[in-house]
Design a protein around this motif. Sequence first.
Motif, PDB file in Angstrom:
ATOM      1  N   GLU A   1       0.865  -1.178   0.000  1.00 63.34           N
ATOM      2  CA  GLU A   1       0.000   0.000   0.000  1.00 63.34           C
ATOM      3  C   GLU A   1       0.903   1.229   0.000  1.00 63.34           C
ATOM      4  O   GLU A   1       1.954   1.225   0.636  1.00 63.34           O
ATOM      5  N   THR A   2       0.501   2.272  -0.687  1.00 59.39           N
ATOM      6  CA  THR A   2       1.325   3.484  -0.753  1.00 59.39           C
ATOM      7  C   THR A   2       0.892   4.538   0.261  1.00 59.39           C
ATOM      8  O   THR A   2       1.599   5.509   0.472  1.00 59.39           O
TER       9      THR A   2
ATOM     10  N   GLY B   1      -6.207   3.246  -2.764  1.00 56.92           N
ATOM     11  CA  GLY B   1      -6.317   2.532  -4.034  1.00 56.92           C
ATOM     12  C   GLY B   1      -5.033   2.347  -4.808  1.00 56.92           C
ATOM     13  O   GLY B   1      -4.959   1.520  -5.707  1.00 56.92           O
ATOM     14  N   LEU B   2      -3.980   3.113  -4.483  1.00 54.73           N
ATOM     15  CA  LEU B   2      -2.719   3.031  -5.225  1.00 54.73           C
ATOM     16  C   LEU B   2      -1.757   2.076  -4.524  1.00 54.73           C
ATOM     17  O   LEU B   2      -1.492   2.217  -3.330  1.00 54.73           O
ATOM     18  N   THR B   3      -1.256   1.104  -5.259  1.00 49.39           N
ATOM     19  CA  THR B   3      -0.331   0.118  -4.706  1.00 49.39           C
ATOM     20  C   THR B   3       0.858  -0.076  -5.621  1.00 49.39           C
ATOM     21  O   THR B   3       0.837   0.302  -6.789  1.00 49.39           O
TER      22      THR B   3
ATOM     23  N   THR C   1      -9.402  -2.513 -11.468  1.00 47.61           N
ATOM     24  CA  THR C   1      -7.983  -2.245 -11.264  1.00 47.61           C
ATOM     25  C   THR C   1      -7.326  -1.876 -12.585  1.00 47.61           C
ATOM     26  O   THR C   1      -7.540  -2.537 -13.596  1.00 47.61           O
TER      27      THR C   1
ATOM     28  N   SER D   1      -0.426  -0.265  -9.406  1.00 49.58           N
ATOM     29  CA  SER D   1      -1.839  -0.600  -9.587  1.00 49.58           C
ATOM     30  C   SER D   1      -2.703   0.438  -8.899  1.00 49.58           C
ATOM     31  O   SER D   1      -2.357   0.939  -7.829  1.00 49.58           O
ATOM     32  N   TYR D   2      -3.831   0.727  -9.512  1.00 56.25           N
ATOM     33  CA  TYR D   2      -4.823   1.585  -8.881  1.00 56.25           C
ATOM     34  C   TYR D   2      -6.158   0.870  -8.970  1.00 56.25           C
ATOM     35  O   TYR D   2      -6.591   0.481 -10.064  1.00 56.25           O
ATOM     36  N   THR D   3      -6.793   0.668  -7.806  1.00 52.21           N
ATOM     37  CA  THR D   3      -8.079  -0.013  -7.763  1.00 52.21           C
ATOM     38  C   THR D   3      -9.136   0.930  -7.213  1.00 52.21           C
ATOM     39  O   THR D   3      -8.970   1.494  -6.133  1.00 52.21           O
ATOM     40  N   LYS D   4     -10.209   1.079  -7.962  1.00 50.15           N
ATOM     41  CA  LYS D   4     -11.369   1.848  -7.506  1.00 50.15           C
ATOM     42  C   LYS D   4     -12.438   0.859  -7.087  1.00 50.15           C
ATOM     43  O   LYS D   4     -12.959   0.122  -7.918  1.00 50.15           O
TER      44      LYS D   4
END
Length: 146
Positions: free
Chosen positions: A82-83, A87-89, A126, A115-118
């Motif tokens: 996790e950043t 949602g941003l990893t 993703t 990766s970005y997951t909404k």
Amino acid sequence: MKKLITALMLILIMCSAQPAFSEVKHSLDLGLWTYHFDRDVEPNECTNEEHGLVAYRYNGYGGGTYLNSHCNTSYLLTKRWETGISGLTVDTSLVSGYPKSMHVLLGLVVVPAFSYTKQIGKIGITTIFIPGVLIGTGFNLQFTGI
């Protein structure tokens, strides 16, 4: 030798780094559609942009399978960090099934990705980005317990 040192460094980072915040999660990544930025296709060469990804994740660690861009079955082991931005990893994966010229260690390729997951409820979309290589999208399903 450079590839071996790079692979060992990435494995060490993957095993020792801690996420910015930790929350135990179960999730499934399903499907993956990609666009490769720079692909010179040889005549009669098999290429693939629809990957049929199925991957399970637990607490940032995961494993799965997909049909890679060279039309071979790939298996992956992955670590997700996790950043701190929702949602941003950042992901680092060890992947099989790619041509020998891409191998870094023991027949595996090391794949770093953003990766970005909404998420909307438990279902998410993703988007992945592998710098200089591809952008893609797929689905994510989060759940609690098994």
